[in-house]
Design a protein around this motif. Structure first.
Motif, PDB file in Angstrom:
ATOM      1  N   ARG A   6       0.834  -1.206   0.000  1.00 14.40           N
ATOM      2  CA  ARG A   6       0.000   0.000   0.000  1.00 14.40           C
ATOM      3  C   ARG A   6       0.868   1.256   0.000  1.00 14.40           C
ATOM      4  NH1 ARG A   6      -4.450  -1.994   4.504  1.00 14.40           N
ATOM      5  NH2 ARG A   6      -5.921  -2.970   3.026  1.00 14.40           N
ATOM      6  N   LYS A   7       1.946   1.211   0.769  1.00 14.85           N
ATOM      7  CA  LYS A   7       2.844   2.353   0.804  1.00 14.85           C
ATOM      8  C   LYS A   7       3.456   2.605  -0.568  1.00 14.85           C
ATOM      9  CE  LYS A   7       6.803   4.187   3.361  1.00 14.85           C
ATOM     10  NZ  LYS A   7       7.815   3.928   4.416  1.00 14.85           N
ATOM     11  N   LYS A   8       3.853   1.514  -1.234  1.00 16.19           N
ATOM     12  CA  LYS A   8       4.409   1.658  -2.580  1.00 16.19           C
ATOM     13  C   LYS A   8       3.369   2.218  -3.545  1.00 16.19           C
ATOM     14  CE  LYS A   8       8.118  -1.758  -2.629  1.00 16.19           C
ATOM     15  NZ  LYS A   8       9.109  -0.763  -3.069  1.00 16.19           N
ATOM     16  N   TYR A   9       2.133   1.741  -3.429  1.00 17.55           N
ATOM     17  CA  TYR A   9       1.089   2.215  -4.332  1.00 17.55           C
ATOM     18  C   TYR A   9       0.859   3.711  -4.145  1.00 17.55           C
ATOM     19  CZ  TYR A   9      -3.366   2.570  -6.728  1.00 17.55           C
ATOM     20  OH  TYR A   9      -4.368   2.941  -7.575  1.00 17.55           O
ATOM     21  N   ILE A  10       0.864   4.171  -2.896  1.00 15.41           N
ATOM     22  CA  ILE A  10       0.682   5.601  -2.622  1.00 15.41           C
ATOM     23  C   ILE A  10       1.834   6.409  -3.203  1.00 15.41           C
ATOM     24  CG2 ILE A  10       0.610   7.328  -0.790  1.00 15.41           C
ATOM     25  CD1 ILE A  10      -0.871   5.250   0.928  1.00 15.41           C
ATOM     26  N   GLU A  11       3.070   5.876  -3.019  1.00 16.02           N
ATOM     27  CA  GLU A  11       4.239   6.585  -3.558  1.00 16.02           C
ATOM     28  C   GLU A  11       4.159   6.712  -5.076  1.00 16.02           C
ATOM     29  OE1 GLU A  11       7.523   4.331  -2.214  1.00 16.02           O
ATOM     30  OE2 GLU A  11       7.446   5.081  -0.144  1.00 16.02           O
ATOM     31  N   PHE A  12       3.806   5.609  -5.753  1.00 20.50           N
ATOM     32  CA  PHE A  12       3.734   5.644  -7.213  1.00 20.50           C
ATOM     33  C   PHE A  12       2.575   6.513  -7.692  1.00 20.50           C
ATOM     34  CE2 PHE A  12       5.866   1.356  -6.828  1.00 20.50           C
ATOM     35  CZ  PHE A  12       7.123   1.870  -7.140  1.00 20.50           C
ATOM     36  N   SER A  13       1.472   6.516  -6.932  1.00 18.35           N
ATOM     37  CA  SER A  13       0.342   7.359  -7.313  1.00 18.35           C
ATOM     38  C   SER A  13       0.695   8.834  -7.181  1.00 18.35           C
ATOM     39  CB  SER A  13      -0.874   7.018  -6.440  1.00 18.35           C
ATOM     40  OG  SER A  13      -1.269   5.681  -6.627  1.00 18.35           O
ATOM     41  N   GLU A  14       1.445   9.180  -6.127  1.00 20.19           N
ATOM     42  CA  GLU A  14       1.871  10.573  -5.956  1.00 20.19           C
ATOM     43  C   GLU A  14       2.803  11.000  -7.084  1.00 20.19           C
ATOM     44  OE1 GLU A  14       3.594  10.577  -2.112  1.00 20.19           O
ATOM     45  OE2 GLU A  14       1.666  10.801  -1.050  1.00 20.19           O
ATOM     46  N   GLU A  15       3.690  10.072  -7.499  1.00 18.67           N
ATOM     47  CA  GLU A  15       4.563  10.382  -8.632  1.00 18.67           C
ATOM     48  C   GLU A  15       3.746  10.601  -9.905  1.00 18.67           C
ATOM     49  OE1 GLU A  15       7.429   7.365  -9.121  1.00 18.67           O
ATOM     50  OE2 GLU A  15       8.363   7.651  -7.155  1.00 18.67           O
ATOM     51  N   GLU A  16       2.685   9.808 -10.069  1.00 19.08           N
ATOM     52  CA  GLU A  16       1.820   9.946 -11.237  1.00 19.08           C
ATOM     53  C   GLU A  16       1.142  11.311 -11.236  1.00 19.08           C
ATOM     54  OE1 GLU A  16      -1.996   7.651 -13.258  1.00 19.08           O
ATOM     55  OE2 GLU A  16      -1.208   7.027 -11.319  1.00 19.08           O
ATOM     56  N   ILE A  17       0.677  11.759 -10.060  1.00 13.47           N
ATOM     57  CA  ILE A  17       0.018  13.072  -9.973  1.00 13.47           C
ATOM     58  C   ILE A  17       0.984  14.188 -10.316  1.00 13.47           C
ATOM     59  CG2 ILE A  17      -1.042  14.687  -8.363  1.00 13.47           C
ATOM     60  CD1 ILE A  17      -2.240  12.257  -6.911  1.00 13.47           C
ATOM     61  N   PRO A  62       1.926   4.442 -14.317  1.00 15.25           N
ATOM     62  CA  PRO A  62       3.213   3.741 -14.212  1.00 15.25           C
ATOM     63  C   PRO A  62       2.987   2.239 -14.043  1.00 15.25           C
ATOM     64  CG  PRO A  62       3.197   5.671 -12.786  1.00 15.25           C
ATOM     65  CD  PRO A  62       1.806   5.502 -13.309  1.00 15.25           C
ATOM     66  N   PRO A  63       3.773   1.399 -14.747  1.00 16.82           N
ATOM     67  CA  PRO A  63       3.546  -0.052 -14.663  1.00 16.82           C
ATOM     68  C   PRO A  63       3.709  -0.607 -13.256  1.00 16.82           C
ATOM     69  CG  PRO A  63       5.614   0.464 -15.793  1.00 16.82           C
ATOM     70  CD  PRO A  63       4.880   1.748 -15.644  1.00 16.82           C
ATOM     71  N   THR A  64       4.579  -0.003 -12.426  1.00 14.68           N
ATOM     72  CA  THR A  64       4.744  -0.495 -11.059  1.00 14.68           C
ATOM     73  C   THR A  64       3.462  -0.332 -10.272  1.00 14.68           C
ATOM     74  OG1 THR A  64       7.063   0.171 -11.169  1.00 14.68           O
ATOM     75  CG2 THR A  64       6.183  -0.361  -9.004  1.00 14.68           C
ATOM     76  N   ALA A  65       2.803   0.816 -10.453  1.00 12.45           N
ATOM     77  CA  ALA A  65       1.538   1.044  -9.757  1.00 12.45           C
ATOM     78  C   ALA A  65       0.487   0.030 -10.200  1.00 12.45           C
ATOM     79  CB  ALA A  65       1.050   2.469 -10.014  1.00 12.45           C
ATOM     80  N   VAL A  66       0.492  -0.324 -11.486  1.00 10.70           N
ATOM     81  CA  VAL A  66      -0.454  -1.316 -11.995  1.00 10.70           C
ATOM     82  C   VAL A  66      -0.208  -2.673 -11.339  1.00 10.70           C
ATOM     83  CG1 VAL A  66      -1.224  -2.563 -14.039  1.00 10.70           C
ATOM     84  CG2 VAL A  66      -0.703  -0.125 -14.193  1.00 10.70           C
ATOM     85  N   ALA A  67       1.057  -3.095 -11.262  1.00  8.97           N
ATOM     86  CA  ALA A  67       1.392  -4.379 -10.651  1.00  8.97           C
ATOM     87  C   ALA A  67       0.973  -4.427  -9.192  1.00  8.97           C
ATOM     88  CB  ALA A  67       2.887  -4.653 -10.789  1.00  8.97           C
ATOM     89  N   VAL A  68       1.252  -3.345  -8.461  1.00  9.36           N
ATOM     90  CA  VAL A  68       0.881  -3.295  -7.048  1.00  9.36           C
ATOM     91  C   VAL A  68      -0.638  -3.326  -6.891  1.00  9.36           C
ATOM     92  CG1 VAL A  68       0.976  -1.907  -4.947  1.00  9.36           C
ATOM     93  CG2 VAL A  68       2.994  -2.085  -6.401  1.00  9.36           C
ATOM     94  N   ALA A  69      -1.340  -2.572  -7.742  1.00  7.70           N
ATOM     95  CA  ALA A  69      -2.801  -2.532  -7.660  1.00  7.70           C
ATOM     96  C   ALA A  69      -3.411  -3.910  -7.907  1.00  7.70           C
ATOM     97  CB  ALA A  69      -3.346  -1.519  -8.664  1.00  7.70           C
TER      98      ALA A  69
END
Length: 586
Positions: free
Chosen positions: A511-522, A548-555
């Motif tokens: 979840r922490k990684k997903y939040i980090e990648f989502s913030e980068e996306e924003i 970002p593909p990392t966010a997709v994998a985590v999601a």
């Protein structure tokens, strides 16, 4: 929904054990019992008060087991082996240490013979109401697998019942651990609990206690006992010897899993398989890479075992190892750290070799090991301990084993056999080889329904004194306890459930990684739209920015975890409702 409970334990080493031999040493080995039934035995370490075993076992247990006990004994060539001490762990103690389990030094406690009971008794009890009062009718049918209390390796058992102030007892049956009484004992006009005790009759001295069962008045009235019942010791607190008997270093871990139907694990398995068969250009964004990243170093071996079994069951073990090894190489900048021992690639390769190679190793070495036992040859793998007077015979036997390997097995077999005799082994690796060889030569093949808790020495079994080495075991093995090994059948549902458990532990990291990648996306979106509206971007033909593909994998992993978690909650709720309905009907 099925439930699976397994117990993994490793008898690592002992320290400061007391000397039991006149030479000032001991020859220690360990016996492991579940609810007083022998399930495993380590090798004997000769002439050593600080032995190292390093032997690991996995047990598949019933849900209602009570405790696990480790006994340290000194093997004697004449007479009975001496008991040094024991460590007893209740199921509650082991479960409280989950998920990491117990990994520590534990002091040995003295062994009280009255607490060392085993076996079961077959009873049929009826409480009959009569005009003059109640009548208790206790049919004592038989008992099995009682503890041996006499030098002959047997006992002279009789049973005694207590109800209120009255008592009766059966006849004594001589020299057996499986007595058949078939006696009906009746008592009249009393109230209170029923206690059935089993004793070993002795002509000289006091009788030896063999175990007991007790039933409350409520049980006697509502559900009179009928069937087999496990014998229990008298209740008493275990005495702490304060380290005077030495200590054992043990690793014990209990895993209790609820296994869902196969369909619920398919999305998770498909994600893992997709990581291998359709790898992304960036190998850090696959679900398998995410699993590796959020897992702890302590759990990596378990994850490797589960992954190898899942992919082996699908015929994809080689692609899995290729993927992990290529990923390891591409991510390593320092050659000195390549394939470090705790990496997922190294652990997976190690588990694959154990899973596939161990049965082959057993098949290769078993004839040679059996021949050594039959011919009673002296074998020592540690060159520092070889007696000079026996060097010639050791070399001859080693040569014979090598010749046997060369004449009967392929090249890999030669390497495996010769590897066992390479002198430059460390102690841990050497004991792992010894353990593998010993397990390959056990007499209780294919999990027989009975076993010999003793050893075959002096042309007879020390437990039952029978002189036929191939005779059926004198002690019954537990019908629900099996000793797991690498030959266990592949069960993808169980392995997928354990992978899910590891992902559940790492969900916060995901979840922490997903939040980090989502913030980068924003932030990236904000940079794109600076000075240019979304409409202008569409008109200019600039494609929309993908996530970002990392966010997709985590999601995707988080979604699978949430689906499995919800499925578990649904099935657990159904179980509770079924139990509640059963209670109402009863």
């Amino acid at each position: 929904m099925a439930r699976n409970i397994s117990l993994n334990f490793r008898v690592v080493e002992g320290r400061d054990l007391p000397a039991k031999d006149v030479s000032g040493n001991s020859d220690p080995y360990c016996i492991v019992k579940v609810d007083h039934e022998v399930v495993a035995r380590t090798a004997t370490v000769w002439r050593n008060l600080n032995p190292f075993w390093g032997e690991e076992f996995t047990l598949h247990l019933p849900l209602d087991f009570h405790h696990l006990a480790f006994y340290v004994l000194d093997e004697d060539t004449i007479g009975h082996d001496d008991i040094i001490g024991k460590i007893s762990l209740s199921k509650e103690t082991i479960a409280a240490a989950s998920p990491r389990g117990i990994d520590s030094w534990l002091n040995l406690s003295p062994v009280d013979p009255d607490e060392e009971v085993q076996g079961e008794i077959h009873l049929d009890v009826k409480l009959v109401a009569e005009a003059q009062g109640s009548r208790l009718r206790c049919h004592i049918i038989e008992a099995r697998d009682l503890a041996p209390r006499d030098l002959s390796g047997t006992s002279d058992p009789f049973a005694r019942i207590f109800w209120g102030s009255q008592s009766l007892e059966t006849v004594t049956i001589k020299k057996t651990r499986f007595p058949h009484w078939d006696e009906v004992l009746e008592l009249h006009g009393e109230e209170g609990p029923l206690r059935v005790e089993v004793w070993d009759w002795d002509m000289v001295g006091k009788n030896d206690f063999l175990g007991m069962v007790e039933f409350s008045p409520e049980v006697l009235l509502q559900c009179p006992p009928s069937g087999w019942f496990r014998l229990l010791p008298f209740a008493s607190a275990e005495e702490d010897a304060g380290g005077k008997l030495g200590a054992l270093r043990l690793k014990v871990r209990l895993a209790e899993e609820r296994i869902l139907p196969s369909v619920y694990y398919q999305p998770l398995i498909e994600l893992l398989v997709e990581s291998v068969l359709s790898p992304a250009q960036d190998d850090t964004v696959t679900p398998l890479a995410m699993l590796d990243e959020v897992s702890s170093g302590e759990s990596r071996q378990d994850i490797a075992t589960q992954l190898v079994k899942i992919f082996l069951g699908r015929g994809l073990a080689v692609p899995l190892l290729d993927y992990l090894n290529l990923r390891e190489v591409s991510r390593t900048t320092d050659p000195n750290t390549l394939f470090r021992s705790n990496s997922l690639a190294s652990k997976s390769m190690e588990q694959f070799m154990k899973l596939v190679g161990t049965p082959y190793l057993h098949e290769v070495l078993k004839p040679c090991v059996n021949r050594i036992f039959e011919e009673k040859k002296y074998i020592e793998l540690d060159p520092c301990k070889i007696e000079l007077t026996r060097t010639r015979s050791v070399g001859l036997v080693t040569f014979q084993m090598e010749r046997a390997a060369q004449g009967s097995v392929p090249e890999l077999g030669k390497l495996l056999v010769l590897r066992a005799f390479v002198p430059h082994q460390n102690v841990n690796e050497l004991n792992q080889w010894l353990s593998a060889i010993r397990k390959a030569s056990v007499c209780n093949e294919d999990m027989l329904p009975s076993c010999h808790p003793g050893v075959f020495r002096g042309n007879r079994w020390t437990c039952c004194l029978q002189q036929d080495r191939t005779v059926q075991g004198c002690s019954r093995t537990h019908s629900a306890v099996t000793l797991g090994d690498w030959s266990d059948p592949l069960d993808p549902d169980t392995e997928a459930q354990m992978v899910y458990g590891q992902l559940l532990l790492g969900r916060d990291k995901l979840r922490k990684k997903y939040i980090e990648f989502s913030e980068e996306e924003i932030k990236l979106e904000q940079e794109v739209t600076k000075g240019q509206s979304c409409l202008e971007e569409e008109r200019s033909g600039v494609p929309e920015r993908e996530r970002p593909p990392t966010a997709v994998a985590v999601a995707r992993l988080l979604a699978v975890i949430e689906d499995l978690e919800q499925a578990h909650k649904t099935f657990e709720q159904q179980e509770k409702e079924q139990v509640a309905r059963g209670s109402l009907h009863s």
